[in-house]
Enzyme design. Structure first.
Site, PDB file in Angstrom:
ATOM      1  N   ASP A 210       8.725   6.193   2.543  1.00  0.00           N
ATOM      2  CA  ASP A 210       8.444   7.615   2.311  1.00  0.00           C
ATOM      3  C   ASP A 210       6.958   7.882   2.531  1.00  0.00           C
ATOM      4  OD1 ASP A 210       8.460  10.254   1.476  1.00  0.00           O
ATOM      5  OD2 ASP A 210       8.482   9.747  -0.655  1.00  0.00           O
TER       6      ASP A 210
ATOM      7  N   ASP B 106      -0.615  -2.393   1.759  1.00  0.00           N
ATOM      8  CA  ASP B 106       0.053  -1.674   2.844  1.00  0.00           C
ATOM      9  C   ASP B 106       1.551  -1.968   2.783  1.00  0.00           C
ATOM     10  OD1 ASP B 106       1.274  -1.344   5.526  1.00  0.00           O
ATOM     11  OD2 ASP B 106      -0.752  -0.824   6.154  1.00  0.00           O
TER      12      ASP B 106
END
Length: 291
Positions: free
Chosen positions: A175, A154
């Site tokens: 992003d 993550d």
């Protein structure tokens, strides 16, 4: 269906984002001291614009393909960031055997621009894509000179371990695919926690523009409480309230390098016109340099 970078590789938003990213890297490299680059949602790193996913969406035709065609038309004098992007693309394609369909994602573009003094950490949540990215980075032909680490995990969580960098200089690209209904909270929390650990870092967030009013409200929410300078640069190729879907591309930058706003005000309109845009561009401070 899960978001796939390959569906959108080389589209107008990708081109806008990648030019801005290389401009940020270039600005940081004006100082000799190295820095850490972190990409929190890295993807596979390299895409085939002739592949099934790209042909299914065909988005690159209105992006990198149109830009390359426009760049061949004299007598335009290209802005330095656009030239740098086109040069990087040509170099990477040459190193990959001259393929006209290879398109580098943010990790490969960034790694190829780095010096030996700089370092890169690329985080990708999907293990299969992380492995694909590692294979890309391991290709000797790409001549990547910098230290690169690929992490499967993550990206938001990894920032806690990566910041502050030992160099005390850094650039973070966020992003995300914007599929998670909790994305806004995750971004806002990531900014708060990252700035607490590393308040002088440069943070760049890509975001889609569908309806301008909604986007402006969203930007205000995720930057609430930030004291550092915050700049937004935006390019819309269709009217920002059109019903077509993705109308524009934005980059929010915390602690932007000196005169990044001035430079963006020059190259964004040129890029907009080269891509056949029918709307316009904007450079605006959300939190000005005086706070």
């Amino acid at each position: 269906m899960q978001y796939r970078h390959s569906f959108h590789a080389g589209n107008f938003a990708d081109v806008h984002k990648h030019i801005a990213l290389l401009a940020l890297i270039s600005a940081l490299q004006k100082k000799a001291k190295g820095f850490l680059f972190v990409d929190t949602h890295a993807g596979e790193g390299l895409y085939d614009l002739a592949g099934a996913d790209s042909r299914r969406s065909n988005e690159s035709e209105a992006g990198v393909t149109r830009l390359l065609a426009a760049a061949r038309q004299p007598p335009d004098v290209l802005g330095a960031p656009i030239e740098e992007y086109l040069r990087a693309l040509a170099t990477l394609r040459q190193r990959l055997g001259g393929s006209a369909h290879a398109y580098p994602g943010s990790p490969l573009l960034a790694a190829s621009a780095m010096r030996e003094a700089d370092q890169c950490v690329f985080v990708e949540t999907l293990a299969q894509q992380a492995r694909a990215l590692q294979r890309v980075m391991d290709q000797p032909a790409l001549l990547v000179r910098t230290a690169v680490r690929v992490v499967s995990g993550d990206g938001y969580q990894q920032l806690k371990a990566l910041l502050p960098p030992p160099q005390r200089r850094g650039l973070v690209l966020i992003d995300p695919p914007y599929e998670n209904p909790d994305e806004e909270r995750q971004i806002a929390t990531a900014f708060t926690e990252a700035l607490t650990r590393f308040e002088t870092g440069v943070y760049a967030l890509w975001y889609p523009i569908k309806k301008q009013h909604d986007t402006d409200l969203w930007l205000a929410r995720i930057t609430r409480g930030i004291q550092q300078p915050v700049l937004a640069i935006e390019m819309c190729v269709t009217e920002p309230d059109s019903a077509v879907g993705l109308n524009g591309s934005g980059m929010l930058i915390i602690n932007p390098p000196w005169q990044f706003d001035v430079d963006a005000a020059q190259w964004q309109p040129q890029l907009h016109d080269m891509l056949g845009g029918k709307s316009g561009t904007r450079v605006h401070w959300l939190v000005n340099e005086a706070g």
